[in-house]
Design a protein around this motif. Sequence first.
Motif, PDB file in Angstrom:
ATOM      1  N   SER A  16       3.512  -0.323  -8.486  1.00  0.00           N
ATOM      2  CA  SER A  16       4.297  -1.509  -8.117  1.00  0.00           C
ATOM      3  C   SER A  16       3.788  -2.182  -6.847  1.00  0.00           C
ATOM      4  O   SER A  16       4.321  -3.208  -6.435  1.00  0.00           O
ATOM      5  CB  SER A  16       5.759  -1.107  -7.902  1.00  0.00           C
ATOM      6  OG  SER A  16       5.867  -0.154  -6.861  1.00  0.00           O
ATOM      7  N   LYS A  17       2.759  -1.600  -6.223  1.00  0.00           N
ATOM      8  CA  LYS A  17       2.193  -2.101  -4.968  1.00  0.00           C
ATOM      9  C   LYS A  17       3.238  -2.163  -3.857  1.00  0.00           C
ATOM     10  O   LYS A  17       3.177  -3.004  -2.971  1.00  0.00           O
ATOM     11  CB  LYS A  17       1.541  -3.466  -5.177  1.00  0.00           C
ATOM     12  CG  LYS A  17       0.339  -3.438  -6.108  1.00  0.00           C
ATOM     13  CD  LYS A  17      -0.345  -4.796  -6.173  1.00  0.00           C
ATOM     14  CE  LYS A  17      -1.592  -4.717  -7.039  1.00  0.00           C
ATOM     15  NZ  LYS A  17      -2.292  -6.026  -7.112  1.00  0.00           N
ATOM     16  N   GLU A  18       4.182  -1.218  -3.880  1.00  0.00           N
ATOM     17  CA  GLU A  18       5.217  -1.177  -2.851  1.00  0.00           C
ATOM     18  C   GLU A  18       4.708  -0.435  -1.620  1.00  0.00           C
ATOM     19  O   GLU A  18       4.136   0.647  -1.730  1.00  0.00           O
ATOM     20  CB  GLU A  18       6.469  -0.469  -3.367  1.00  0.00           C
ATOM     21  CG  GLU A  18       7.329  -1.313  -4.278  1.00  0.00           C
ATOM     22  CD  GLU A  18       8.601  -0.575  -4.642  1.00  0.00           C
ATOM     23  OE1 GLU A  18       9.682  -1.100  -4.370  1.00  0.00           O
ATOM     24  OE2 GLU A  18       8.502   0.546  -5.180  1.00  0.00           O
ATOM     25  N   CYS A  19       4.942  -1.011  -0.456  1.00  0.00           N
ATOM     26  CA  CYS A  19       4.608  -0.392   0.820  1.00  0.00           C
ATOM     27  C   CYS A  19       5.883   0.147   1.452  1.00  0.00           C
ATOM     28  O   CYS A  19       6.851  -0.593   1.652  1.00  0.00           O
ATOM     29  CB  CYS A  19       3.964  -1.416   1.746  1.00  0.00           C
ATOM     30  SG  CYS A  19       3.605  -0.787   3.406  1.00  0.00           S
ATOM     31  N   LYS A  20       5.893   1.449   1.780  1.00  0.00           N
ATOM     32  CA  LYS A  20       7.077   2.078   2.350  1.00  0.00           C
ATOM     33  C   LYS A  20       6.683   2.772   3.648  1.00  0.00           C
ATOM     34  O   LYS A  20       5.796   3.624   3.658  1.00  0.00           O
ATOM     35  CB  LYS A  20       7.680   3.089   1.378  1.00  0.00           C
ATOM     36  CG  LYS A  20       8.024   2.483   0.012  1.00  0.00           C
ATOM     37  CD  LYS A  20       8.604   3.513  -0.934  1.00  0.00           C
ATOM     38  CE  LYS A  20       8.928   2.877  -2.283  1.00  0.00           C
ATOM     39  NZ  LYS A  20       9.566   3.859  -3.209  1.00  0.00           N
ATOM     40  N   LEU A  21       7.330   2.363   4.733  1.00  0.00           N
ATOM     41  CA  LEU A  21       7.042   2.952   6.031  1.00  0.00           C
ATOM     42  C   LEU A  21       7.950   4.137   6.287  1.00  0.00           C
ATOM     43  O   LEU A  21       9.132   4.104   5.958  1.00  0.00           O
ATOM     44  CB  LEU A  21       7.246   1.924   7.144  1.00  0.00           C
ATOM     45  CG  LEU A  21       6.408   0.646   7.069  1.00  0.00           C
ATOM     46  CD1 LEU A  21       6.564  -0.135   8.362  1.00  0.00           C
ATOM     47  CD2 LEU A  21       4.942   0.944   6.812  1.00  0.00           C
ATOM     48  N   GLY A  22       7.388   5.189   6.918  1.00  0.00           N
ATOM     49  CA  GLY A  22       8.142   6.395   7.217  1.00  0.00           C
ATOM     50  C   GLY A  22       9.168   6.169   8.307  1.00  0.00           C
ATOM     51  O   GLY A  22       9.190   5.136   8.971  1.00  0.00           O
ATOM     52  N   PRO A  23      10.045   7.144   8.537  1.00  0.00           N
ATOM     53  CA  PRO A  23      11.239   6.961   9.356  1.00  0.00           C
ATOM     54  C   PRO A  23      10.954   6.856  10.844  1.00  0.00           C
ATOM     55  O   PRO A  23       9.970   7.371  11.359  1.00  0.00           O
ATOM     56  CB  PRO A  23      12.048   8.232   9.064  1.00  0.00           C
ATOM     57  CG  PRO A  23      10.999   9.244   8.745  1.00  0.00           C
ATOM     58  CD  PRO A  23       9.920   8.499   8.004  1.00  0.00           C
ATOM     59  N   SER A  24      11.854   6.211  11.548  1.00  0.00           N
ATOM     60  CA  SER A  24      11.803   6.157  12.997  1.00  0.00           C
ATOM     61  C   SER A  24      12.011   7.555  13.563  1.00  0.00           C
ATOM     62  O   SER A  24      12.809   8.329  13.051  1.00  0.00           O
ATOM     63  CB  SER A  24      12.886   5.215  13.527  1.00  0.00           C
ATOM     64  OG  SER A  24      12.924   5.225  14.925  1.00  0.00           O
ATOM     65  N   GLY A  25      11.313   7.873  14.634  1.00  0.00           N
ATOM     66  CA  GLY A  25      11.421   9.204  15.225  1.00  0.00           C
ATOM     67  C   GLY A  25      10.346  10.128  14.719  1.00  0.00           C
ATOM     68  O   GLY A  25       9.742  10.861  15.475  1.00  0.00           O
ATOM     69  N   CYS A  26      10.125  10.121  13.416  1.00  0.00           N
ATOM     70  CA  CYS A  26       9.008  10.817  12.800  1.00  0.00           C
ATOM     71  C   CYS A  26       9.068  12.336  12.931  1.00  0.00           C
ATOM     72  O   CYS A  26       8.040  12.997  12.872  1.00  0.00           O
ATOM     73  CB  CYS A  26       7.685  10.302  13.354  1.00  0.00           C
ATOM     74  SG  CYS A  26       7.528   8.512  13.183  1.00  0.00           S
ATOM     75  N   CYS A  27      10.223  12.911  13.163  1.00  0.00           N
ATOM     76  CA  CYS A  27      10.371  14.361  13.090  1.00  0.00           C
ATOM     77  C   CYS A  27      10.679  14.723  11.643  1.00  0.00           C
ATOM     78  O   CYS A  27      11.786  14.499  11.172  1.00  0.00           O
ATOM     79  CB  CYS A  27      11.503  14.847  13.998  1.00  0.00           C
ATOM     80  SG  CYS A  27      11.143  14.697  15.749  1.00  0.00           S
ATOM     81  N   HIS A  28       9.702  15.238  10.949  1.00  0.00           N
ATOM     82  CA  HIS A  28       9.895  15.504   9.538  1.00  0.00           C
ATOM     83  C   HIS A  28       9.057  16.690   9.108  1.00  0.00           C
ATOM     84  O   HIS A  28       8.150  17.121   9.820  1.00  0.00           O
ATOM     85  CB  HIS A  28       9.546  14.288   8.690  1.00  0.00           C
ATOM     86  CG  HIS A  28       8.307  13.571   9.141  1.00  0.00           C
ATOM     87  ND1 HIS A  28       7.068  14.169   9.195  1.00  0.00           N
ATOM     88  CD2 HIS A  28       8.139  12.312   9.597  1.00  0.00           C
ATOM     89  CE1 HIS A  28       6.180  13.302   9.635  1.00  0.00           C
ATOM     90  NE2 HIS A  28       6.799  12.181   9.904  1.00  0.00           N
ATOM     91  N   MET A  29       9.368  17.215   7.949  1.00  0.00           N
ATOM     92  CA  MET A  29       8.615  18.322   7.398  1.00  0.00           C
ATOM     93  C   MET A  29       7.400  17.782   6.671  1.00  0.00           C
ATOM     94  O   MET A  29       7.231  16.586   6.487  1.00  0.00           O
ATOM     95  CB  MET A  29       9.494  19.125   6.420  1.00  0.00           C
ATOM     96  CG  MET A  29      10.785  19.636   7.034  1.00  0.00           C
ATOM     97  SD  MET A  29      10.507  20.792   8.386  1.00  0.00           S
ATOM     98  CE  MET A  29       9.827  22.178   7.474  1.00  0.00           C
TER      99      MET A  29
END
Length: 285
Positions: free
Chosen positions: A75-88
Motif C-alpha cells: 500500500s506504500k504506507e509510511c508508518k513512523l515509530g513511537p515517541s520516546g522509542c523505548c520498545h522491545m
Amino acid sequence: MQIFEIALIMSFLFQNVRLTVGKYQTTKEFFRVDKNKEIRSMDLEVIGSMSEVQCAAFCEENSDICCEITYVKSSKECKLGPSGCCHMEFNKVSGSNILHPGRKFNDYIYTLSVSNGGVFGDWTYQEFCTKGHYAVGYKMKIEGPHTDRTELNAIEIICGSRGGVPCGDISSSGQQEWGGWTDEVLCPAKTLLVAFSLQVQQYNVVVDNTGANYVKFKCRDFKNDAGNFDMSYPPGYGAYGSYGEWSDACPVNSAICGIQTKIHGGNPYVQDDTALNDVKFFCCE
C-alpha cells in the motif's frame, strides 16, 4: 512463537493531528503483538503514501518522534515509530518490515578511544544497546581496599531513547569479578553520552598496579553541539592515577551506543591483577 504475529489491530483517526512532516495528516494505529504468550504494544503514526526512501527521510528529519519505520510495500504506507522509542525488538511483524533488529558490530559510525589506557589485558567483545537506543548514563564496578587492588573492574552503559529516557537495556562488554557496582548516574534531561575520559594509573614495577580507576563522560543533545555537560559519579575520581585527555566526541546526529573493554586477569608468576585497563566506545546514528 518465533515470528511475531499481529494479534489485534485497532485504528483510530485523530482529527487535526499533525506531525512536523509537511502536508501529511497522521492516523494513529495501535498494535497488540503476541510473542511467546506475552503481549507487547506499540503505537505507530501512519503518515501517508510515499516511497520507502521518502519514508526513511521523514523518520530521520523527525528523529524526536521516530526511532523506527514500518513501510508496507503493498500500500506504500509510511508508518513512523513511537515517541520516546523505548520498545522491545520486533523482527518480522507479519505484513510489514519494522526496522528494529538488534545492532550488529558494523552498525556504528565512529569509535571513541583515549591514549592513556593501561598496558595489560586483552580486548574483549563489543556489546551494544538495542537498535534505536543510546547511552543515557552509566555505572561502574569498583574494588575497594584490598591486598591486590584492581579499582575499576567494569563499566556498564545505561541505554535509552534519543530523548534521554532510560529504556531498560544495558551494555557492558567484558569485566572482572572483583568489587561492587556503584549507583547509576544519568545525563541531564534530553542529552546522551558522546565523549569520555579515563583515569589510569600508569604501570610502575615497584607498586601495586590498578590499571584504570575511573571514567567520566560528556553529555550532549543528539542533534547538535549545544548543551555539553561533564558528568561523573561522585566524587568524580578514583584513588590512583590521573585522567588523560578527552576522547573525540560523537558526530552530530549520533551518540554512544556500544562499548568494548580491555581486561586483565592476572599473571600466574607475579600476581598483580589490574582488571579493566582500557575501553572504547562506539557512536551510532
